[in-house]
Design a protein around this motif. Structure first.
Motif, short mmCIF file in Angstrom:
data_model
loop_
_atom_site.label_atom_id
_atom_site.label_comp_id
_atom_site.label_asym_id
_atom_site.label_seq_id
_atom_site.Cartn_x
_atom_site.Cartn_y
_atom_site.Cartn_z
N GLY A 1 64.75 53.23 39.35
CA GLY A 1 63.56 52.63 39.93
C GLY A 1 62.47 53.68 40.07
O GLY A 1 62.59 54.80 39.57
N HIS A 2 61.40 53.32 40.75
CA HIS A 2 60.29 54.24 40.95
C HIS A 2 59.91 54.26 42.43
O HIS A 2 59.92 53.24 43.09
CB HIS A 2 59.06 53.81 40.13
N ARG A 3 59.57 55.44 42.90
CA ARG A 3 59.01 55.57 44.23
C ARG A 3 57.51 55.38 44.09
O ARG A 3 56.84 56.12 43.36
CB ARG A 3 59.34 56.94 44.82
N CYS A 4 56.99 54.37 44.78
CA CYS A 4 55.60 53.96 44.58
C CYS A 4 54.83 53.94 45.90
O CYS A 4 55.42 53.86 46.98
CB CYS A 4 55.53 52.56 43.98
N TYR A 5 53.51 53.99 45.77
CA TYR A 5 52.64 53.68 46.90
C TYR A 5 51.66 52.61 46.47
O TYR A 5 51.37 52.42 45.28
CB TYR A 5 51.90 54.92 47.41
N ALA A 6 51.15 51.88 47.44
CA ALA A 6 50.08 50.91 47.21
C ALA A 6 49.17 50.97 48.42
O ALA A 6 49.62 51.21 49.54
CB ALA A 6 50.64 49.50 47.01
N ALA A 7 47.88 50.78 48.18
CA ALA A 7 46.91 50.83 49.28
C ALA A 7 45.75 49.91 48.94
O ALA A 7 45.41 49.71 47.77
CB ALA A 7 46.42 52.25 49.50
N ARG A 8 45.14 49.36 49.98
CA ARG A 8 43.95 48.54 49.78
C ARG A 8 42.80 49.42 49.28
O ARG A 8 42.68 50.59 49.69
CB ARG A 8 43.56 47.83 51.06
N ILE A 9 41.96 48.88 48.43
CA ILE A 9 40.88 49.66 47.83
C ILE A 9 39.93 50.20 48.89
O ILE A 9 39.49 51.35 48.82
CB ILE A 9 40.11 48.79 46.81
N ASP A 10 39.61 49.40 49.91
CA ASP A 10 38.69 49.86 50.95
C ASP A 10 39.30 51.02 51.74
O ASP A 10 38.58 51.89 52.23
CB ASP A 10 38.33 48.71 51.89
N VAL A 11 40.61 51.05 51.83
CA VAL A 11 41.29 52.14 52.55
C VAL A 11 41.22 53.43 51.75
O VAL A 11 40.97 54.51 52.30
CB VAL A 11 42.75 51.75 52.84
N ARG B 1 39.24 59.19 56.02
CA ARG B 1 40.29 59.39 57.02
C ARG B 1 41.64 58.97 56.47
O ARG B 1 42.65 59.66 56.67
CB ARG B 1 39.96 58.59 58.29
N ALA B 2 41.68 57.85 55.78
CA ALA B 2 42.93 57.37 55.19
C ALA B 2 43.28 58.14 53.93
O ALA B 2 44.46 58.37 53.64
CB ALA B 2 42.82 55.88 54.89
N ARG B 3 42.25 58.55 53.18
CA ARG B 3 42.49 59.24 51.91
C ARG B 3 43.21 60.57 52.13
O ARG B 3 44.07 60.96 51.32
CB ARG B 3 41.17 59.45 51.18
N ARG B 4 42.90 61.27 53.20
CA ARG B 4 43.58 62.53 53.50
C ARG B 4 45.07 62.29 53.74
O ARG B 4 45.92 63.04 53.26
CB ARG B 4 42.95 63.20 54.72
N VAL B 5 45.37 61.26 54.51
CA VAL B 5 46.78 60.94 54.79
C VAL B 5 47.49 60.51 53.52
O VAL B 5 48.61 60.95 53.23
CB VAL B 5 46.86 59.83 55.86
N LEU B 6 46.85 59.65 52.73
CA LEU B 6 47.46 59.17 51.50
C LEU B 6 47.74 60.31 50.54
O LEU B 6 48.81 60.36 49.90
CB LEU B 6 46.55 58.12 50.85
N SER B 7 46.82 61.24 50.41
CA SER B 7 47.01 62.38 49.51
C SER B 7 48.20 63.22 49.95
O SER B 7 49.02 63.64 49.13
CB SER B 7 45.74 63.22 49.48
N PHE B 8 48.29 63.48 51.25
CA PHE B 8 49.40 64.27 51.78
C PHE B 8 50.74 63.57 51.53
O PHE B 8 51.72 64.19 51.08
CB PHE B 8 49.19 64.50 53.28
N LEU B 9 50.80 62.25 51.81
CA LEU B 9 52.05 61.51 51.65
C LEU B 9 52.42 61.36 50.17
O LEU B 9 53.61 61.41 49.82
CB LEU B 9 51.93 60.14 52.31
N ARG B 10 51.43 61.17 49.32
CA ARG B 10 51.72 61.04 47.90
C ARG B 10 52.37 62.31 47.36
O ARG B 10 53.34 62.25 46.61
CB ARG B 10 50.43 60.74 47.13
N GLU B 11 51.81 63.46 47.72
CA GLU B 11 52.38 64.73 47.26
C GLU B 11 53.79 64.92 47.78
O GLU B 11 54.69 65.38 47.06
CB GLU B 11 51.49 65.89 47.69
N SER B 12 54.01 64.57 49.04
CA SER B 12 55.34 64.70 49.63
C SER B 12 56.34 63.77 48.93
O SER B 12 57.46 64.17 48.63
CB SER B 12 55.29 64.36 51.13
N LEU B 13 55.93 62.53 48.64
CA LEU B 13 56.83 61.59 47.99
C LEU B 13 57.18 62.04 46.58
O LEU B 13 58.31 61.85 46.10
CB LEU B 13 56.20 60.20 47.95
#
Length: 244
Positions: free
Chosen positions: A212-222, A227-239
């Motif tokens: 399978g694949h480890r994935c993320y999904a997020a709303r475009i406005d987010v 503020r959300a982009r910083r968190v998403l970038s950090f979590l994406r790299e960690s995942l």
């Protein structure tokens, strides 16, 4: 005689009125209103929440200007996607395939391979005989759950139709413990089982499954919100570096 405010009291009263007036103007200032707490709701499957995201929260909050984060545990990736589409979550992480939705940004970050594991003595006895593996004691997810349907389908694709389900559990650590104790064989993520292979407590059966694949999904406005982009970038790299 009636009470009267002294001269000192008059000065204090005048200062208090000025302070209250200033406080009122501050509350009405748009710049202050925009600095109110930002809540980021993160929908995640139970495995990734327990083994990846929750242990990561301390490091995440050590970042500068991290918003408030609420974890929402959901059973499967379909629920994660629905929660994002309904606006009840901002970001989602799951094991599956990237979401195909015009309202979402989604990406497969890494592979997540699985295998069929058991106590070494049991695995040696079964070898690669599919008939023996199918009749061996099997540890499965809860009946009727999406995980059970997925595992049944994957076993069928590998030519296996389990006939001896000895127990069922929704928790990966329980499946791991039961497999180590020799209760039965069960499907585990390869990374999760790796250290127990090294210590000789587990062995992998020669049965291959589609990863399978480890994935993320997020709303475009987010994604467009810094503020959300910083968190998403950090979590994406960690995942991307998560191997369990």
């Amino acid at each position: 005689s009636s009470a009267r405010v002294s001269a000192l009291g008059q000065e204090l009263l005048s200062e208090a009125r000025q302070l209250l007036s200033t406080a009122g103007r501050v509350r009405k200032t748009p710049a202050v209103a925009s600095q109110t707490a930002y809540l980021l709701r993160v929908a995640v499957g139970p495995y990734l929440q327990d083994h990846w995201l929750r242990p990561l929260m301390r490091s995440l909050y050590a970042l500068k200007d991290t918003p408030d984060i609420r974890l929402i545990e959901l059973e499967d990736h379909e629920q994660v996607i629905r929660r994002l589409q309904s606006g009840d979550a901002e970001i989602g992480f799951y094991t599956g395939r990237p979401a195909k939705s015009p309202d979402l940004v989604s990406e497969a970050v890494s592979l997540a391979s699985v295998g069929l594991y058991g106590k070494p003595s049991l695995v040696r006895r079964l070898k690669s005989n599919l008939q023996q593996i199918a009749s061996a004691p099997m540890i499965m997810p809860l009946a009727g759950s999406r995980a059970a349907r997925w595992q049944t389908a994957e076993l069928a694709r590998a030519g296996l139709d389990p006939t001896n389900v000895v127990c069922r559990s929704q928790f990966h650590d329980v499946v791991l413990d039961l497999a180590i104790k020799g209760v039965g064989i069960g499907i585990l993520f390869d990374g999760y089982a790796a250290r127990h292979i090294k210590t000789g407590r587990l062995a992998r059966l020669p049965v291959d499954f589609e990863p399978g694949h480890r994935c993320y999904a997020a709303r475009i406005d987010v994604v467009n919100d810094p503020r959300a982009r910083r968190v998403l970038s950090f979590l994406r790299e960690s995942l991307a570096n998560f191997r369990n």
